[in-house]
Design an enzyme around this catalytic site. Structure first.
Site, PDB file in Angstrom:
ATOM      1  N   LYS A 106     -38.260  73.886  35.424  1.00 47.01           N
ATOM      2  CA  LYS A 106     -38.780  74.189  36.756  1.00 47.01           C
ATOM      3  C   LYS A 106     -39.823  73.176  37.222  1.00 47.01           C
ATOM      4  O   LYS A 106     -40.096  73.083  38.409  1.00 47.01           O
ATOM      5  CB  LYS A 106     -39.342  75.606  36.783  1.00 47.01           C
TER       6      LYS A 106
HETATM    7  C1  PLP Z   1     -35.853  79.890  35.475  1.00 47.51           C
HETATM    8  C2  PLP Z   1     -35.262  79.652  34.140  1.00 47.51           C
HETATM    9  C3  PLP Z   1     -33.861  79.757  33.911  1.00 47.51           C
HETATM   10  C4  PLP Z   1     -32.899  80.206  34.979  1.00 47.51           C
HETATM   11  O1  PLP Z   1     -32.694  79.221  35.954  1.00 47.51           O
HETATM   12  P1  PLP Z   1     -31.995  79.602  37.358  1.00 47.51           P
HETATM   13  O2  PLP Z   1     -32.025  78.373  38.174  1.00 47.51           O
HETATM   14  O3  PLP Z   1     -32.829  80.712  37.946  1.00 47.51           O
HETATM   15  O4  PLP Z   1     -30.616  80.072  37.051  1.00 47.51           O
HETATM   16  C5  PLP Z   1     -33.385  79.448  32.646  1.00 47.51           C
HETATM   17  N1  PLP Z   1     -34.219  79.079  31.648  1.00 47.51           N
HETATM   18  C6  PLP Z   1     -35.555  78.976  31.832  1.00 47.51           C
HETATM   19  C7  PLP Z   1     -36.403  78.576  30.683  1.00 47.51           C
HETATM   20  C8  PLP Z   1     -36.125  79.246  33.073  1.00 47.51           C
HETATM   21  O5  PLP Z   1     -37.464  79.151  33.247  1.00 47.51           O
END
Ligand code: PLP
Length: 431
Positions: A106
């Site tokens: 993210k």
């Molecule tokens: C947010 C997150 C996900 C999921 O990603 P999306 O784009 O919401 O499908 C998977 N793994 C981790 C570690 C995350 O922080």
């Protein structure tokens, strides 16, 4: 390049509109009006690009509203950490997107969005409030990305006692323009407060306000860079077979951006939507019926989503054609027991510690018997040190904690307590 809503292709929006609005006025999600398609020659050059060169090559095709050198600078600032493709076993690769400052993928989208907003705000001398509800990883990525950015105040709402200690430390120790708000309630209460604030007339009239979750297209576009970069790294290893891409998913923003990589010309054989027991999309891929449910708690808590916010965008990639989606994307749901077993087995055989989200992806990859012989790339979405409790349970020891996480652990917690009461939140925002 212009942007349209998933619900209406007639009205065109600029990137600026989409960035600041988040959600389209008709309630749909913003998507690119069309996708550039790189020819063979360009793809060949792209395979030799560095991460940021590739980022520039891709992003100038989507965002044409700021000078190229300004866009380049934003990409270099957002992607100033490595994103290596690591071979776990023969034909099984991990794209480690977790070397950013808060140790999940993210960081890429959050930092790109922050730099974009800051660029436009500085040019216009405007102030902006960002409110975001988090169940863990989003809050830390957004907080870190916007920390000390001029003209921006960020309010991160998190549910008291429902995020891990480490996640809470990451959110609450930044201070300055990052306001951590500890809500005496659930994640749903937090989300409701954010939604109510965005719709409130007094708050909107008081100044610019937006949210920063993955419904914002500015978080998804830069993620296409690393998925493409993963494919390019395979080519650099002289592996020319089309890869299968497995993406551990919750709100399905990351999988959507992987599909964008294929749309612009990068070679992908198949996609796999890997989830935990919150299996709404794998169920949908079986039945053709989309049934949102309340989210269930799992060991991979950043994927505990019962109503994936990017589903509409995922489907829009195939013009709403269920069969086309099904031909391109396979669903796979993994239980907590399978997740723990995967972490344990991978550690035993490779001495590599998978975080629980990546473990969901690897477990899904191992079930793909039909793709024996194809290289498989699993997006490694988080660093294992973020989830010490799960790692301890799986292998009886801890992953090594990176320095930046240690610093967050040592910091002093600063929060504002809040009842899940809109009037109280409104007073706080307007005060
Ligand atoms: C947010 C997150 C996900 C999921 O990603 P999306 O784009 O919401 O499908 C998977 N793994 C981790 C570690 C995350 O922080």
């Amino acid at each position: 390049m212009k942007f349209i809503s998933t619900r209406n292709s007639d009205k065109k929006f600029t990137f600026y509109d989409a960035l600041f609005a988040g959600l389209a006025p008709d309630g749909g999600l913003f998507i690119p009006e069309k996708f550039p398609l790189f020819d063979k020659e360009t793809l060949k050059h792209a395979a030799d690009d560095s991460l940021t060169e590739l980022g520039e090559r891709i992003m100038v095709e989507f965002i044409s509203e700021l000078p190229t050198d300004a866009l380049q600078q934003i990409i270099r600032d957002a992607l100033n950490f490595p994103i290596p493709l690591v071979m776990l076993e023969k034909n099984l690769y991990l794209l480690e997107v977790f070397h950013g400052p808060t140790f999940s993928f993210k960081d890429v989208g959050a930092r790109f969005m922050a730099n974009m907003l800051s660029y436009f705000l500085t040019n216009e001398d405007k102030k902006l409030k960002i409110i975001v509800a988090t169940s863990g990883d989003t809050g830390s990525a957004i907080g870190n990305a916007f920390h000390l950015m001029p003209n921006i105040d960020v309010y991160i709402l998190y549910p008291e006692n429902k995020i891990t200690h480490l996640q809470e430390q990451q959110i609450t120790t930044l201070g300055d323009n990052i306001h951590a708000i500890e809500v005496k309630g659930t994640f749903d209460d937090c989300q409701l407060l954010v939604k109510s604030a965005l719709l409130d007339k007094d708050i909107r009239e008081a100044g610019l306000i937006t949210t920063a979750n993955s419904i914002n297209i500015s978080r998804l576009l830069p993620q296409t860079i690393y998925h493409s970069f993963g494919i390019c790294q395979l080519l650099k290893e002289n592996i020319h077979a089309s890869p299968v891409m497995v993406v551990p998913s919750g709100n399905f923003g990351n999988l959507t951006s992987a599909i964008y990589a294929k749309k612009i010309g990068f070679d992908v054989k198949h996609f796999v939507a890997a989830t935990n027991i919150n299996d709404i999309v794998p169920q949908y891929l079986q039945s053709g019926i989309f049934t949102p449910k309340p989210s269930k708690h799992s060991l991979s808590n950043a994927m505990d989503v019962g109503n994936p916010s990017n589903f509409e965008r995922l489907l829009a990639n195939f013009n709403g054609d269920f069969q086309a989606l099904r031909n391109a994307v396979l669903g796979s749901a993994i239980t907590d027991a399978e997740t723990l077993a995967e972490i344990r087995n991978t550690y035993a055989s490779e001495q590599y510690i998978l975080d629980p989200h990546t473990a969901v992806g690897v477990a899904a990859a191992r079930k793909l018997k039909q793709y024996t012989g194809s290289p498989i790339i699993v997006t490694a979405t988080a660093h294992p040190a973020k989830f010490p409790e799960v790692i301890q349970e799986a292998i009886g020891k801890q992953a090594e904690v990176p320095e930046l996480l240690q610093a967050a652990l040592a910091g002093t917690k600063q929060t504002v307590p809040l009842m899940p009461d809109f009037r109280e939140f409104k007073a706080l925002l307007l005060g």
